[in-house]
Design a protein around this motif. Structure first.
Motif, PDB file in Angstrom:
ATOM      1  N   THR A 315       1.982  10.625   3.286  1.00 24.46           N
ATOM      2  CA  THR A 315       0.729  10.917   3.802  1.00 24.46           C
ATOM      3  C   THR A 315      -0.099   9.746   3.926  1.00 24.46           C
ATOM      4  O   THR A 315      -0.893   9.512   5.073  1.00 24.46           O
ATOM      5  CB  THR A 315       0.073  12.085   2.802  1.00 24.46           C
ATOM      6  OG1 THR A 315       0.696  13.187   2.694  1.00 24.46           O
ATOM      7  CG2 THR A 315      -1.281  12.421   3.331  1.00 24.46           C
ATOM      8  N   PHE A 316      -0.072   8.905   2.710  1.00 24.19           N
ATOM      9  CA  PHE A 316      -0.841   7.757   2.908  1.00 24.19           C
ATOM     10  C   PHE A 316      -0.322   6.594   3.995  1.00 24.19           C
ATOM     11  O   PHE A 316      -1.072   6.219   4.683  1.00 24.19           O
ATOM     12  CB  PHE A 316      -0.582   6.845   1.471  1.00 24.19           C
ATOM     13  CG  PHE A 316      -1.321   5.476   1.506  1.00 24.19           C
ATOM     14  CD1 PHE A 316      -2.515   5.275   1.684  1.00 24.19           C
ATOM     15  CD2 PHE A 316      -0.262   4.424   1.256  1.00 24.19           C
ATOM     16  CE1 PHE A 316      -3.034   4.132   1.788  1.00 24.19           C
ATOM     17  CE2 PHE A 316      -0.770   3.228   1.212  1.00 24.19           C
ATOM     18  CZ  PHE A 316      -2.213   2.969   1.418  1.00 24.19           C
ATOM     19  N   HIS A 317       0.895   6.596   4.081  1.00 22.90           N
ATOM     20  CA  HIS A 317       1.519   5.729   5.333  1.00 22.90           C
ATOM     21  C   HIS A 317       0.876   6.419   6.461  1.00 22.90           C
ATOM     22  O   HIS A 317       0.649   5.519   7.423  1.00 22.90           O
ATOM     23  CB  HIS A 317       3.104   5.590   5.290  1.00 22.90           C
ATOM     24  CG  HIS A 317       3.332   4.875   4.279  1.00 22.90           C
ATOM     25  ND1 HIS A 317       3.556   4.840   2.853  1.00 22.90           N
ATOM     26  CD2 HIS A 317       4.188   3.422   4.532  1.00 22.90           C
ATOM     27  CE1 HIS A 317       4.123   3.855   2.355  1.00 22.90           C
ATOM     28  NE2 HIS A 317       4.437   2.730   3.337  1.00 22.90           N
ATOM     29  N   ARG A 318       1.216   7.438   6.683  1.00 20.57           N
ATOM     30  CA  ARG A 318       0.597   8.154   7.960  1.00 20.57           C
ATOM     31  C   ARG A 318      -0.902   7.877   8.218  1.00 20.57           C
ATOM     32  O   ARG A 318      -1.361   7.711   9.242  1.00 20.57           O
ATOM     33  CB  ARG A 318       0.790   9.664   8.046  1.00 20.57           C
ATOM     34  CG  ARG A 318       0.640  10.447   9.406  1.00 20.57           C
ATOM     35  CD  ARG A 318       0.842  11.669   9.168  1.00 20.57           C
ATOM     36  NE  ARG A 318       2.157  12.185   8.739  1.00 20.57           N
ATOM     37  CZ  ARG A 318       2.423  12.898   7.682  1.00 20.57           C
ATOM     38  NH1 ARG A 318       1.524  13.265   6.943  1.00 20.57           N
ATOM     39  NH2 ARG A 318       3.900  13.026   7.274  1.00 20.57           N
ATOM     40  N   ALA A 319      -1.728   8.203   7.177  1.00 26.67           N
ATOM     41  CA  ALA A 319      -3.343   7.863   7.347  1.00 26.67           C
ATOM     42  C   ALA A 319      -3.248   6.352   7.697  1.00 26.67           C
ATOM     43  O   ALA A 319      -4.347   5.969   8.402  1.00 26.67           O
ATOM     44  CB  ALA A 319      -3.833   8.270   6.168  1.00 26.67           C
ATOM     45  N   PHE A 320      -2.796   5.483   6.996  1.00 29.15           N
ATOM     46  CA  PHE A 320      -3.052   4.137   7.148  1.00 29.15           C
ATOM     47  C   PHE A 320      -2.566   3.770   8.411  1.00 29.15           C
ATOM     48  O   PHE A 320      -3.548   2.755   9.073  1.00 29.15           O
ATOM     49  CB  PHE A 320      -2.041   3.190   6.139  1.00 29.15           C
ATOM     50  CG  PHE A 320      -2.773   1.681   6.323  1.00 29.15           C
ATOM     51  CD1 PHE A 320      -3.691   1.478   5.047  1.00 29.15           C
ATOM     52  CD2 PHE A 320      -2.129   0.770   6.845  1.00 29.15           C
ATOM     53  CE1 PHE A 320      -3.982   0.282   4.907  1.00 29.15           C
ATOM     54  CE2 PHE A 320      -2.360  -0.483   6.728  1.00 29.15           C
ATOM     55  CZ  PHE A 320      -3.390  -0.897   5.918  1.00 29.15           C
ATOM     56  N   LYS A 321      -1.535   4.233   9.119  1.00 30.90           N
ATOM     57  CA  LYS A 321      -1.143   4.045  10.543  1.00 30.90           C
ATOM     58  C   LYS A 321      -2.375   4.404  11.367  1.00 30.90           C
ATOM     59  O   LYS A 321      -2.668   3.662  12.514  1.00 30.90           O
ATOM     60  CB  LYS A 321       0.184   4.917  10.737  1.00 30.90           C
ATOM     61  CG  LYS A 321       0.681   4.545  12.081  1.00 30.90           C
ATOM     62  CD  LYS A 321       1.337   3.164  12.539  1.00 30.90           C
ATOM     63  CE  LYS A 321       2.015   3.118  13.701  1.00 30.90           C
ATOM     64  NZ  LYS A 321       2.590   1.955  14.094  1.00 30.90           N
ATOM     65  N   THR A 322      -2.815   5.570  11.158  1.00 27.83           N
ATOM     66  CA  THR A 322      -3.855   6.089  11.780  1.00 27.83           C
ATOM     67  C   THR A 322      -5.165   5.272  11.730  1.00 27.83           C
ATOM     68  O   THR A 322      -5.873   4.745  12.636  1.00 27.83           O
ATOM     69  CB  THR A 322      -4.249   7.281  11.419  1.00 27.83           C
ATOM     70  OG1 THR A 322      -3.205   8.414  11.618  1.00 27.83           O
ATOM     71  CG2 THR A 322      -5.415   7.904  12.495  1.00 27.83           C
TER      72      THR A 322
END
Length: 336
Positions: A315-322
């Motif tokens: 979830t952190f990686h996905r948010a950071f990419k966003t």
């Protein structure tokens, strides 16, 4: 660990620093790496850099080119320009007369525009007036010069001077929510002139600096005149500060409103007035802390995700990419 909550700025501003400079690609990459920015981030339009990295890069480029305004105008502002600008204003009676000195100084060294100081009702404004309508001042140059005015005036007064409003001639940008971190007053776009407006009584303040304090101001330049905090006046800063020490626990808008002793409705309205929302402030805070920790520490990425409120690494990686268009690992350079 209690992470700091200093802000970051868009990689677009880094591109703007180089836009008018004739610097070889190899030298550009070397300077970028010297301040700790991985060159790969330049290809990510949503990438972020810290305010320290931006300020350090600005300072390096000013020395490299012997132009403290980085090619923004037809004549360079040679090394020492900021020093002699400040010296010319130190003898002013108050901030009002200092504004006039500011305008006279730049009339001597630049040809592209003049600073006009005037009154409008109970406000005093200082406006950028291009010398030729065929050569308008770029949005980046407008922002930098108005920030210089405000930064120097605030330094002279030894406090952050609030703005009644700030006007720009260009269209409202997509990144308008970031303006609240740069200008302590409402921003208006597509206006006939680029200008800062002050309440008249604010400019009656005396000059509280001297030659002895100028050295420290110059040593920190451009950080002190570009990036200043106005947490006491801006609700998004207060929300950000409240959340910064509570990222490890669930914190809703109701919790923050209660902590700030205002209603949820009032909090939402005041955030709208600053062109932002509770969720945007929360995400920007987590993004900025994550970027800072990735750059300044060797903590595992999974730990950094937890520190900013994500207990699931995916979830952190996905948010950071966003948020940034890239991965956390891309900010690590030689780490991991």
């Amino acid at each position: 660990m209690a992470p700091i909550s200093s802000t970051t700025v868009s990689i677009v501003l880094v591109h703007q620093l180089f836009r008018r400079l004739d610097i070889a690609t190899e030298r550009k990459d070397a300077l970028i790496q010297k301040v700790g920015i991985p060159p790969a981030l330049l290809a990510e339009n949503a990438a972020r850099v810290t305010t320290e990295q931006f300020s350090d890069l600005y300072r390096l480029l000013a020395r490299e080119t012997d132009d403290e305004l980085l090619g923004m105008f037809s004549r360079p502002a040679r090394g020492g320009t900021l020093k002699y600008l400040c010296l010319s204003m130190l003898q002013s009676k108050n901030l009002r007369t200092a504004l006039y000195s500011f305008g006279r100084f730049f009339r001597l060294i630049l040809d592209d525009f003049t600073f006009v100081v005037s009154r409008q009702d109970n406000l005093v404004y200082i406006a950028l007036e291009p010398t030729s309508p065929d050569h308008p001042i770029s949005p980046f140059a407008q922002g930098m010069m108005l920030k210089l005015v405000h930064g120097v005036i605030s330094w002279l007064a030894a406090r952050k001077i609030p703005l009644a409003r700030v006007d720009f001639t260009y269209h409202r940008p997509a990144s308008v929510s970031e303006y609240v971190y740069l200008y302590p007053g409402p921003a208006y776009f597509e206006q006939p002139r680029a200008a800062l407006y002050f309440e008249s009584d604010q400019l009656e303040a005396p000059i509280r600096q001297d030659k002895g304090s100028l050295r420290a101001f110059l040593d920190r330049a451009p950080a002190d005149w570009l990036f200043v905090s106005f947490a006491e006046r801006i609700i998004s800063h207060r929300v950000r500060e409240y959340l910064a020490t509570r990222l490890l626990q669930p914190c809703s808008i109701d919790d923050v409103a209660h902590g700030l002793h205002i209603s949820v409705r009032t909090l939402s309205r005041r955030l709208r007035e600053e062109d932002t929302t509770f969720q945007a402030v929360k995400d920007e805070l987590r993004r900025d802390i994550a970027v800072q920790m990735l750059i300044k520490t060797d903590l595992p990425i999974s730990v950094i995700g937890t520190e900013v409120g994500f207990h699931d690494s995916t979830t952190f990686h996905r948010a950071f990419k966003t948020w940034t268009g890239g991965t956390p690992k891309s900010y690590r350079g030689h780490h991991e």
